[in-house]
Design an enzyme around this catalytic site. Sequence first.
Site, PDB file in Angstrom:
ATOM      1  CD  GLN A 232      15.145 156.423 -49.203  1.00  0.00           C
ATOM      2  OE1 GLN A 232      14.183 156.922 -49.476  1.00  0.00           O
ATOM      3  NE2 GLN A 232      15.251 155.698 -48.366  1.00  0.00           N
TER       4      GLN A 232
ATOM      5  CD  GLU B 232      11.143 152.354 -46.375  1.00  0.00           C
ATOM      6  OE1 GLU B 232       9.997 153.084 -46.643  1.00  0.00           O
ATOM      7  OE2 GLU B 232      12.243 152.856 -46.562  1.00  0.00           O
TER       8      GLU B 232
END
Length: 238
Positions: free
Chosen positions: A94, A178
């Site tokens: 990511q 997140e």
Amino acid sequence: MRRFLIRAASLAASATAVAASVAPVSAAAAQTLSFRPLSYNINGYNWGGYAATGSGFSSVSATWTEANATCNSTNDLYAPWVGIDGYGSSSVEQTGVATDCSSGHAVHQAWYEMYPKAPVYLSTTTYPVSAGDVIHASVTYAGSRKYTLTLSDSSRGWTYTTTQSISASRTSAEVIIESPTGSYPNFGTLSFSAATVNGKSLGSFSPTALDPSSNGIYEARTGALSGGTSFTETYLHQ
């Protein structure tokens, strides 16, 4: 929201920059926190956004405008990112931009992570990011266990690319916000656009929508997909 385990692993990692070859440096507080789910992320918990599931995922990309976040506390930390794996699997490949409030005000810092390795933060001098900047991120499987992660800031004219190796299942692809501390700054509304998976619209994979929550209280709301490639994240609660 389930807290992340503090990790003391070194952030040193080899990387190749398109704009310049500069070793990544660590952020003040965020350096010990991994942007990955605690156990397997099968509900929202610390993730908000969309996760496509299946097999053979080879690429994911999206564009967003970095939000002007207001810190509620020095514990606030969150990031928009794109990635492969992590939804029902134990690795995540990511890249994105973290907003860290540990100094008392919002500091934006580009990063990537090949979990279970620790996150790698880029130099804020060489790769600066500010609220209002247009960010594009992509993760692409290059074969032979290798992944190419690219992050660019078109408002400031830089691009960073690194190729990393990991053995991963490639069973999901995500466009996500997140908070690894379980504490969001007030980012207002953040808009994702041009979200694609395997070169197709994110929506064509009937992805799972996720709303981050803590103790039964939603922290942000994921908007409906528009045109299969765009959606919003709206801050609700710390």
